[in-house]
Design a protein around this motif. Sequence first.
Motif, PDB file in Angstrom:
ATOM      1  N   VAL A   5      10.751  36.625  -5.231  1.00 23.27           N
ATOM      2  CA  VAL A   5       9.493  36.710  -4.488  1.00 23.27           C
ATOM      3  C   VAL A   5       9.191  35.338  -3.881  1.00 23.27           C
ATOM      4  O   VAL A   5       9.543  34.306  -4.450  1.00 23.27           O
ATOM      5  N   PRO A   6       8.538  35.337  -2.719  1.00 18.46           N
ATOM      6  CA  PRO A   6       8.209  34.054  -2.101  1.00 18.46           C
ATOM      7  C   PRO A   6       6.972  33.433  -2.742  1.00 18.46           C
ATOM      8  O   PRO A   6       6.076  34.127  -3.223  1.00 18.46           O
ATOM      9  N   GLY A   7       6.955  32.121  -2.744  1.00 16.73           N
ATOM     10  CA  GLY A   7       5.808  31.369  -3.216  1.00 16.73           C
ATOM     11  C   GLY A   7       5.713  30.072  -2.432  1.00 16.73           C
ATOM     12  O   GLY A   7       6.681  29.625  -1.826  1.00 16.73           O
ATOM     13  N   LYS A   8       4.514  29.489  -2.444  1.00 16.30           N
ATOM     14  CA  LYS A   8       4.274  28.254  -1.692  1.00 16.30           C
ATOM     15  C   LYS A   8       4.237  27.072  -2.654  1.00 16.30           C
ATOM     16  O   LYS A   8       3.479  27.097  -3.641  1.00 16.30           O
ATOM     17  N   ILE A   9       5.025  26.051  -2.355  1.00 19.00           N
ATOM     18  CA  ILE A   9       5.055  24.856  -3.195  1.00 19.00           C
ATOM     19  C   ILE A   9       3.746  24.097  -3.029  1.00 19.00           C
ATOM     20  O   ILE A   9       3.359  23.750  -1.914  1.00 19.00           O
ATOM     21  N   VAL A  10       3.065  23.848  -4.156  1.00 18.47           N
ATOM     22  CA  VAL A  10       1.797  23.116  -4.108  1.00 18.47           C
ATOM     23  C   VAL A  10       1.947  21.681  -4.622  1.00 18.47           C
ATOM     24  O   VAL A  10       1.116  20.826  -4.313  1.00 18.47           O
ATOM     25  N   SER A  11       2.984  21.431  -5.428  1.00 20.74           N
ATOM     26  CA  SER A  11       3.257  20.065  -5.862  1.00 20.74           C
ATOM     27  C   SER A  11       4.706  19.980  -6.330  1.00 20.74           C
ATOM     28  O   SER A  11       5.311  20.997  -6.684  1.00 20.74           O
ATOM     29  N   ILE A  12       5.242  18.765  -6.303  1.00 16.71           N
ATOM     30  CA  ILE A  12       6.614  18.532  -6.749  1.00 16.71           C
ATOM     31  C   ILE A  12       6.585  17.435  -7.798  1.00 16.71           C
ATOM     32  O   ILE A  12       5.951  16.395  -7.613  1.00 16.71           O
ATOM     33  N   ASP A  45       6.050  24.122   1.739  1.00 21.14           N
ATOM     34  CA  ASP A  45       7.131  25.042   2.095  1.00 21.14           C
ATOM     35  C   ASP A  45       7.045  26.301   1.240  1.00 21.14           C
ATOM     36  O   ASP A  45       6.561  26.277   0.112  1.00 21.14           O
ATOM     37  N   TYR A  46       7.565  27.391   1.771  1.00 17.71           N
ATOM     38  CA  TYR A  46       7.717  28.621   1.007  1.00 17.71           C
ATOM     39  C   TYR A  46       9.149  28.705   0.503  1.00 17.71           C
ATOM     40  O   TYR A  46      10.080  28.343   1.220  1.00 17.71           O
ATOM     41  N   ARG A  57      14.719  28.332   0.922  1.00 17.52           N
ATOM     42  CA  ARG A  57      13.469  28.163   1.662  1.00 17.52           C
ATOM     43  C   ARG A  57      13.323  29.342   2.608  1.00 17.52           C
ATOM     44  O   ARG A  57      14.311  29.872   3.106  1.00 17.52           O
ATOM     45  N   VAL A  58      12.092  29.752   2.860  1.00 13.97           N
ATOM     46  CA  VAL A  58      11.803  30.770   3.870  1.00 13.97           C
ATOM     47  C   VAL A  58      10.637  30.261   4.704  1.00 13.97           C
ATOM     48  O   VAL A  58       9.807  29.489   4.215  1.00 13.97           O
ATOM     49  N   ASP A  59      10.601  30.677   5.966  1.00 15.75           N
ATOM     50  CA  ASP A  59       9.464  30.227   6.778  1.00 15.75           C
ATOM     51  C   ASP A  59       8.239  31.074   6.443  1.00 15.75           C
ATOM     52  O   ASP A  59       8.346  32.153   5.844  1.00 15.75           O
ATOM     53  N   GLU A  60       7.083  30.572   6.810  1.00 15.03           N
ATOM     54  CA  GLU A  60       5.821  31.214   6.443  1.00 15.03           C
ATOM     55  C   GLU A  60       5.747  32.641   6.977  1.00 15.03           C
ATOM     56  O   GLU A  60       5.278  33.544   6.282  1.00 15.03           O
TER      57      GLU A  60
END
Length: 94
Positions: A5-12, A45-46, A57-60
């Motif tokens: 499933v896609p998710g958005k990175i909020v911190s690394i 990034d997603y 990685r996937v685009d938004e």
Amino acid sequence: MCLAVPGKIVSITPGEGLERSGRVSFGGVIKEVNLAFVPEAQVGDYVMVHVGFALSRVDEREAEQIFAYLAELEAQEPAGDAVSAELPPRYSGE
């Protein structure tokens, strides 16, 4: 059923190689994810995540399309089905 499933990175979290990880938002549900396979990924990034590992990685736009497919699947499943129970509130209509 297994799926990424896609998710958005909020911190690394700083780290090299296999130790690179980050916090990823899945419709508001934040999970720690290993980012070793996507060294190019940055905050915002997603990424496609499967069992705690970001695979690509996937685009938004692609991520939003997948969210729409998941919501469509949920609408077709009877209440209480395993797919509905695993989706974060954003996709389950709660």
